[in-house]
Design an enzyme around this catalytic site. Structure first.
Site, PDB file in Angstrom:
ATOM      1  CE  LYS A 104      -3.240  -1.309  -0.606  1.00 55.33           C
ATOM      2  NZ  LYS A 104      -3.453  -2.091  -1.867  1.00 55.33           N
ATOM      3  NE  ARG A 107      -8.089   4.009   0.736  1.00 56.59           N
ATOM      4  CZ  ARG A 107      -8.166   5.056   1.556  1.00 56.59           C
ATOM      5  NH1 ARG A 107      -9.337   5.457   2.010  1.00 56.59           N
ATOM      6  NH2 ARG A 107      -7.071   5.710   1.941  1.00 56.59           N
ATOM      7  CG  HIS A 146       5.241  -6.287  -0.700  1.00 56.75           C
ATOM      8  ND1 HIS A 146       5.213  -5.037  -1.264  1.00 56.75           N
ATOM      9  CD2 HIS A 146       4.018  -6.832  -0.944  1.00 56.75           C
ATOM     10  CE1 HIS A 146       4.030  -4.839  -1.839  1.00 56.75           C
ATOM     11  NE2 HIS A 146       3.296  -5.911  -1.665  1.00 56.75           N
TER      12      HIS A 146
HETATM   13  P1  A3P Z   1      -5.048   4.858  -0.987  1.00 51.89           P
HETATM   14  O1  A3P Z   1      -5.649   3.646  -0.355  1.00 51.89           O
HETATM   15  O2  A3P Z   1      -4.483   5.823   0.012  1.00 51.89           O
HETATM   16  O3  A3P Z   1      -5.939   5.524  -1.956  1.00 51.89           O
HETATM   17  P2  A3P Z   1      -0.370  -0.396  -3.599  1.00 51.89           P
HETATM   18  O4  A3P Z   1      -0.383  -0.234  -5.061  1.00 51.89           O
HETATM   19  O5  A3P Z   1       1.027  -0.472  -3.013  1.00 51.89           O
HETATM   20  O6  A3P Z   1      -1.253  -1.470  -3.143  1.00 51.89           O
HETATM   21  O7  A3P Z   1      -0.908   0.978  -2.991  1.00 51.89           O
HETATM   22  C1  A3P Z   1      -2.249   1.337  -3.143  1.00 51.89           C
HETATM   23  C2  A3P Z   1      -2.366   2.816  -2.875  1.00 51.89           C
HETATM   24  O8  A3P Z   1      -1.857   3.531  -3.998  1.00 51.89           O
HETATM   25  C3  A3P Z   1      -3.815   3.228  -2.720  1.00 51.89           C
HETATM   26  O9  A3P Z   1      -3.774   4.368  -1.841  1.00 51.89           O
HETATM   27  C4  A3P Z   1      -4.173   3.608  -4.137  1.00 51.89           C
HETATM   28  O10 A3P Z   1      -5.305   4.433  -4.248  1.00 51.89           O
HETATM   29  C5  A3P Z   1      -2.905   4.330  -4.563  1.00 51.89           C
HETATM   30  N1  A3P Z   1      -2.740   4.372  -6.017  1.00 51.89           N
HETATM   31  C6  A3P Z   1      -3.013   3.397  -6.917  1.00 51.89           C
HETATM   32  N2  A3P Z   1      -2.737   3.820  -8.154  1.00 51.89           N
HETATM   33  C7  A3P Z   1      -2.287   5.095  -8.044  1.00 51.89           C
HETATM   34  C8  A3P Z   1      -1.864   6.078  -8.996  1.00 51.89           C
HETATM   35  N3  A3P Z   1      -1.864   5.839 -10.292  1.00 51.89           N
HETATM   36  N4  A3P Z   1      -1.479   7.272  -8.515  1.00 51.89           N
HETATM   37  C9  A3P Z   1      -1.475   7.555  -7.193  1.00 51.89           C
HETATM   38  N5  A3P Z   1      -1.883   6.658  -6.256  1.00 51.89           N
HETATM   39  C10 A3P Z   1      -2.269   5.447  -6.668  1.00 51.89           C
END
Ligand code: A3P
Length: 326
Positions: free
Chosen positions: A76, A290, A140
């Site tokens: 995340k 999200r 990770h």
């Molecule tokens: P939030 O839950 O704060 O919105 P991961 O990819 O490591 O699982 O992380 C997910 C987080 O990155 C989520 O954060 C998601 O919304 C955000 N995210 C996914 N795609 C993104 C993008 N293109 N630009 C910015 N944030 C992004």
């Protein structure tokens, strides 16, 4: 937690374990976790049984090549975004973004960039040697637990770190979405406490970050340290920094702008493949999108919980030169 819930990926589950993993986990410290029923401490980090098996297999079988690019994150912390950005960057000549036919328009980034320990658990027969060069993968895994060949080869690591409060809150909502029943009765206060004790999936958070932080300072040609916040505030500059680190050659401003646009939250999150798609393990692709904001923790964490995380991080990161600003 078993993987029987429809959208929970197998690697958060506890099925299909080999005897070797079962033998090992029987000797490891274990804790009841949030989101997963049981976590095991291996090489100082807390893992699910399945991911632990993936890590063991990865340590044993993965042979890094000098040209490999490995993206490393805590869950995340912007993994999906980083995968999209680096995939678009390194393939920009073969797959021009401006063509309007880019694979990212029809394929979720997780299907374009394999997740090392997840693949070693879910698809043990996957042939990493068949990936096109340079091979782009993500993990990770902590620096300490990386396969030896990743450290000894000249492969490159791009590490992306996110503000711990936003990362925690993102994981909190992700878990609730994936496993609503299993997480329903778990209070956020308890989850924050576990996070601050380091007893969280992949945690302690600070050890993960600091290992890569120090390695990036000692060996800047090996590890590039980027943050979600810098990626958000100055995506173009960060793409150029990543391109330079990876030795991608000259990249023009227009190419950078195209990549920024294609990989933006607004663009990726509204594509059909990321709104309605599923990964082979059953996970809905929309779970990875999200809010995509800096400081979004404010609508989930009370002041005192935020303070608790801030205090812990201040203590853990003291003297490292690394500061979280929001
Ligand atoms: P939030 O839950 O704060 O919105 P991961 O990819 O490591 O699982 O992380 C997910 C987080 O990155 C989520 O954060 C998601 O919304 C955000 N995210 C996914 N795609 C993104 C993008 N293109 N630009 C910015 N944030 C992004």
């Amino acid at each position: 937690m078993s993987s029987s819930s429809s959208s929970v990926p197998d690697y958060l589950g506890d099925e299909d374990l080999t005897q070797e993993t079962r033998d090992l986990i029987s000797s490891l410290p274990s804790e009841k976790g949030w989101l997963v029923s049981q976590m095991y401490q291996f090489q100082g980090r807390w893992h699910t049984q399945a991911l632990l098996q993936g890590i063991l297999k990865c340590q044993k079988h993965f042979e890094a090549q000098d040209s490999d690019i490995i993206l490393v994150t805590n869950p995340k912390s912007g993994t999906t975004w980083l995968k999209a950005l680096v995939f678009a960057l390194i393939n920009r000549h073969k797959l021009p973004v401006s063509s309007g036919k880019h694979p990212l328009l029809v394929t979720n980034p997780h299907l374009l960039v394999p997740f090392l320990e997840g693949v070693y658990y879910e698809s043990p027969g996957f042939d990493f040697s068949a990936l096109p060069s340079p091979r782009l993968m993500n993990t990770h895994i902590s620096h300490l637990s990386l396969p030896e060949s990743v450290k000894s080869s000249s492969c490159k690591i791009v590490y992306c770190c996110r503000n711990p409060k936003d990362m925690f809150v993102s994981l909190w909502h992700f878990g609730k979405k994936l496993a609503p029943e299993e997480t329903a009765d778990y209070p956020i206060e308890k989850a924050v406490e576990a996070f601050c004790e380091g007893k969280f999936i992949g945690g302690p958070f600070w050890d993960h970050v600091l290992e890569y932080w120090y390695t990036s300072r000692e060996n800047p040609n090996k590890v590039l340290f980027v943050t979600y916040e810098d990626l958000k505030k100055q995506t173009g500059n960060e793409i150029k920094r990543i391109a330079e680190f990876l030795g991608c050659g000259f990249i023009g401003d227009e190419e950078v702008r195209d990549i920024v646009r294609l990989c933006s939250f607004e663009s990726l999150s509204t594509l059909e493949v990321n709104r309605e798609g599923k990964l082979p393990n059953g996970m809905e692709t929309k779970a990875f999108f999200r809010k995509g904001e800096i400081g979004g923790w404010r609508d989930t964490l009370s002041e005192s919980l935020a303070e608790q995380i801030d205090k812990t991080m201040e203590e853990k990161f003291q003297g490292s030169g690394l500061k979280f600003s929001c």
